[in-house]
Design an enzyme around this catalytic site. Sequence first.
Site, mmCIF file in Angstrom:
data_model
loop_
_atom_site.group_PDB
_atom_site.id
_atom_site.type_symbol
_atom_site.label_atom_id
_atom_site.label_comp_id
_atom_site.label_asym_id
_atom_site.label_seq_id
_atom_site.Cartn_x
_atom_site.Cartn_y
_atom_site.Cartn_z
ATOM 1 N N GLY A 143 5.472 -8.011 2.884
ATOM 2 C CA GLY A 143 4.658 -9.366 2.514
ATOM 3 C C GLY A 143 5.272 -10.359 1.979
ATOM 4 N N GLY A 159 0.608 -3.979 4.519
ATOM 5 C CA GLY A 159 2.040 -3.143 4.384
ATOM 6 C C GLY A 159 2.683 -3.204 3.280
ATOM 7 N N SER A 160 4.131 -3.061 3.139
ATOM 8 C CA SER A 160 4.791 -3.080 1.862
ATOM 9 C C SER A 160 5.020 -4.515 1.197
ATOM 10 C CB SER A 160 6.070 -2.546 2.283
ATOM 11 O OG SER A 160 6.905 -3.553 2.793
ATOM 12 N N LYS A 172 0.746 -6.218 16.729
ATOM 13 C CA LYS A 172 2.086 -5.292 16.591
ATOM 14 C C LYS A 172 1.607 -4.065 15.784
ATOM 15 C CE LYS A 172 6.297 -3.931 14.559
ATOM 16 N NZ LYS A 172 5.840 -2.501 14.269
ATOM 17 N N GLU A 204 -2.324 -7.511 2.636
ATOM 18 C CA GLU A 204 -2.625 -6.479 1.770
ATOM 19 C C GLU A 204 -1.370 -5.607 1.654
ATOM 20 O OE1 GLU A 204 -3.149 -3.311 0.547
ATOM 21 O OE2 GLU A 204 -4.402 -2.673 2.237
ATOM 22 N N CYS A 254 -3.091 2.994 0.348
ATOM 23 C CA CYS A 254 -2.780 1.784 -0.640
ATOM 24 C C CYS A 254 -3.624 1.702 -1.861
ATOM 25 C CB CYS A 254 -2.919 0.401 0.208
ATOM 26 S SG CYS A 254 -4.452 0.074 0.973
ATOM 27 N N GLU A 306 4.970 2.028 -6.642
ATOM 28 C CA GLU A 306 3.974 2.670 -5.654
ATOM 29 C C GLU A 306 4.707 3.911 -4.707
ATOM 30 O OE1 GLU A 306 0.597 1.264 -2.413
ATOM 31 O OE2 GLU A 306 2.649 0.369 -2.371
#
Length: 502
Positions: A250, A245-246, A192, A267, A303, A402
């Site tokens: 996660g 991603g975020s 995806k 990650e 990131c 972040e």
Amino acid sequence: MPLTVQPHRESLGLKTGLLYVDGQWGPAREGATWTHRHPASGEDVGEFAAAGRADVDDAVAAARRAFDSGEWPNSRAGVRIGVLHRYANLLREHADELRALQALDNSVPLSFGGIYATSVGAAADVFDHHAGWVDKVGGQTLPPYQGGDHLAATFREPIGVVAAILPWNAPFLLFAQKVAPALAAGCTVVLKPSEYATFAVLRMVELLAEAGLPAGALNVVTGTGEAVGEPLITHADVDKVSFTGSRAVGKRIVEASAGTLKRVSLELGGKSPAIVFGDAPNVGLAAATVTGAVTMGLSGQACVANTRALVQRDVYEEFIAAAQGMTAGITYGDPFDPGVISSPLINERQLERVLGYIETGKREARLVCGGERLEGDLAAGNFVAPTIFADVDNAATIAQEEIFGPVLAVVPFDDEEEAVRLANDTEYGLGAGLFTADVQRAFRVSRRLRVGTIGINGFQVEPHLPFGGFKQSGLGREGGRSAFEAYTELKTVMLPLTEEMM
């Protein structure tokens, strides 16, 4: 004149409105589409299929069949190696086309798309690297422990069907970091891509089929996280989820994995510190390196960018002056213009989020430069000026959360002990940078930092090195042998060699 990317869209041509399932391109079952809006110009670039749960079911079923009874998991090492090497070469041959498609996706400038970490060449190297592991990672034969005459052996076998979920900011490298080790291990994949970076990924998939990957080994479902990602991560026939991603997503993946005990690699971002000691070989170069990572290219939407600069007081003002000077050379606009070196924010939601953090920062610290949205000919895009805050308390919001934008928080420190304490005072642990001429200090501090990757007087992406984070920056590693093994299960087999043991 207002910015437009339409001439480039027309010259490239786009594969629109199609999913890739079991070796065939076709529309979503319900015929839904997503219209992608370019982040630099605000124009509608094109449409692609917006999949739903039924499309996810189709893709997972194709991957399941390909794994359970298809040729790829049982193919000989030479077959897999050949496909992966051919694909790496195809990526290199089509590098210019892919970079242009990425510029239509996420507006990463062509000038930055050639830098190794975000380049097609890096993705090709990752495929070459993992092709090299196919015939080298195996099990062991072990001597009997209890006596008797028997054989004990271990085997590494592919983990099964993998759901690979990509972010928008580095589609080339992250496609490779997930798909290459999965395919090298013999897994099958349902991919995806982000709805904000789809066109380049679809072309990468076409090239992989051209390289000889059999039908069903890789399937692609495009669309939103809610409509596609959620049914994919909860699907009973998915054996592993690999996600970048975020942190919020996660955590949702970890929750969803509990029902079937899926294997998970995550990650999840960071708030990475750059620690600049007074004995740094070149304070100006350190400032340029740190500030460039936050303002050039992805405009801080990376990131591992060092968005916290911890600077020793005796070089503090020198660092800030050099960092501010660096921002003056950042250029924005048409990503196809070779003179443009930085991107807009990916969408209006992220634009508003970053501007909100900047307003918070103005209450928490001293604004050195930037802090505003760019207007004029760039008004239709999501551009924010490079922003530096000084005299930041490490407990401040802009030092802890972040932001994912061109915002650098500069925090002063007095000595090594304080630098380590401040660096580790965060929920994240993805990366760090150290700037010092003292080799002993560099290693001493590196061992004390709770992060996954550390660059000393610079940072470089390498396809054979593991990458990932401590604490809430994720689970597992991508890159190198550890990534290949993460797509395998370890099996133990015991065989008696005499009748007495039967």
